[in-house]
Design a protein around this motif. Structure first.
Motif: not given
Ligand code: PFF
Length: 455
Positions: A37-57
């Motif tokens: 639901y937060i991916t949906g609220e925040n417009g998808g792909g770019a949000f997911v990418l930042v999330y994945l980068a945050c997991i890693a870094a």
């Protein structure tokens, strides 16, 4: 006070027991309910990418740091921080880092339990065939009926709190190990089934992959970046002492780095699978991507309502979701309970009653945010939104920031080298650079960006 060699609350029986319990803590409503639901609220792909980068870094190095501090301190997060600070000749105020974790855990559990209660209600709705042939409108109205009924929400919230505190009262290790061994794989299997079902939607499946993995940076606001970072902490159970307390039960020899990689990979995979199961349904049924906290409750019943054996699989799915939530809730309240036991010298059972009742009352704020308290807002946020924002977007990243500072700057290199015991020097130094520079800098930059200082 010197460091105890073992936690008074016992120890995991093996490395796998720890990995299972920590994965049980990490995988929960955050992955299946919140991430979509937060991916949906925040417009998808770019949000997911930042999330994945945050997991890693941020997430991976911070998890290693948190487990390391827990295992070294071997007490509740407040005492652990106090003892370690003393050992490193740092300020006693570091104990407040433990305090913020204890408080965050109680606040999160208060709303987590209400949502888990909704999932419990859906177990029964699903098994009884209510979703058979349901239309998108029908699914929305079934959810609205539940959300608008405070009595029902309170009943389920109460039940969930009782079940959670019941396990915590017996000590986290009893029961948890055994049940998680089959629950986790079962959850993955049923999610894979849902994704397979979603592929039937053809172009909608492709559209949803596009939505999830094709970044459109024009949709990336400062708030979206903060949510992505906050969610990285939330989903990995970091920044509040939950993983720290689980680390305090970890046998000396276990490799913290390997365990961390396993836990974060499993957690991320489950969130992405949930996204891939849900968005095709959203697009195929012309639902709003930004439906908010009701998203999974309004989409998945449509899938279950139209597949063979859907009542059964739907029921099973919600059972598994409740279990996933339950194994996370336990870790949310464990820091507070261990603190009460160690500090007030009361029994675990008593500590659970005190914490359980307090958290239950706080949960009423969330219950009412879904119905007649919808209009009680502060800064335009309902009580539920406010609790979620305050904990996930502020308290957890701040907790993570201070954990990184402590592990990277306050603790001597020899202490962290000894505790992490990573064989490869390159790997250890990479971790040290991440935890000293990258993790804190990333957190600070996101905060500054959001308060507008970098604009
Ligand atoms: N990680 C859990 C989830 O994704 O649902 C939530 C959570 C559990 C957050 C424990 C924080 C925590 F300490």
């Amino acid at each position: 006070m010197s460091r105890p060699a073992k936690s008074i609350h016992g120890q995991w029986t093996s490395r796998w027991a720890f990995i299972l319990a920590a994965t049980g803590s990490a995988v929960g409503l955050g992955n299946i309910w919140k991430f979509p639901y937060i991916t949906g609220e925040n417009g998808g792909g770019a949000f997911v990418l930042v999330y994945l980068a945050c997991i890693a870094a941020i997430g991976v190095p911070a998890m290693m740091a948190e487990i390391m501090l827990g295992r070294r301190g071997r007490q509740n997060p407040i005492y652990t921080m106090r003892t370690l600070a003393k050992e490193e000749k740092a300020s006693p105020y570091w104990k407040y880092l433990g305090w913020s974790g204890v408080v965050a855990g109680v606040l999160i559990l208060s709303y987590y339990s209400v949502i888990a209660g909704q999932a419990m209600a859906y177990v029964f709705r699903s098994f009884s065939g209510v979703f058979e042939g349901v239309t998108p409108d029908g699914a929305q109205s079934i959810y609205a009926t539940l959300a608008n009924d405070p009595e029902r929400l309170i009943t389920w919230h109460t039940l969930f709190m009782i079940v959670t505190m019941g396990v915590v009262a017996q000590g986290v290790k009893n029961g948890l190990e055994r049940s998680l061994k089959f629950l986790m794989p079962a959850l993955v299997v049923i999610l894979l089934m849902l994704v397979a079902y979603a592929t039937n939607t053809g172009t909608y499946f492709t559209q949803s992959l596009h939505f999830l993995f094709n970044p459109d940076f024009s949709k990336l606001t400062g708030q979206a970046i903060l949510s992505a970072m906050g969610h990285a902490f939330f989903t990995l159970s970091l920044g509040m002492g939950a993983i720290m307390i689980y680390g305090s039960y970890l046998p000396d020899k276990t490799s913290i780095a390997k365990a961390t990689l396993t836990i974060s990979a499993a957690d991320t995979m489950i969130a992405l699978l949930a996204g891939m199961a849900i968005f095709p349904l959203v697009f195929a049924n012309d639902l709003a991507t930004n439906a908010g906290p009701g998203l999974i409750f309004q989409t998945l019943p449509i899938a279950f309502g139209h597949m063979a054996g859907g009542a059964f699989f739907g029921g099973l799915f919600f059972v598994l979701l409740v279990f996933a939530a339950w194994s996370s809730s336990i870790s949310l309240i464990e820091p507070a309970v261990t603190w009460l036991v160690e500090n007030k010298k009361i029994s675990r059972i008593r500590a659970c009653v005190v914490m359980g009742v307090g958290t239950w009352f706080l949960g009423l704020l969330t219950v009412f945010s879904f119905n007649f308290g919808k209009t009680w807002t502060i800064f335009g946020k309902t009580m539920f939104d406010l609790l979620d924002y305050l904990t996930a977007n502020i308290m957890l990243p701040l907790g993570g920031l201070f954990i990184a500072i402590f592990a990277g700057w306050i603790m001597k290199q020899s202490s962290s080298e000894q505790e992490l015991a990573i064989k490869s020097p390159i790997f250890y130094h990479t971790w040290r650079i991440l935890i000293r520079y990258i993790t804190p800098a990333a957190i600070i930059i996101v905060f500054l960006e959001v308060i507008g200082l970098l604009a």
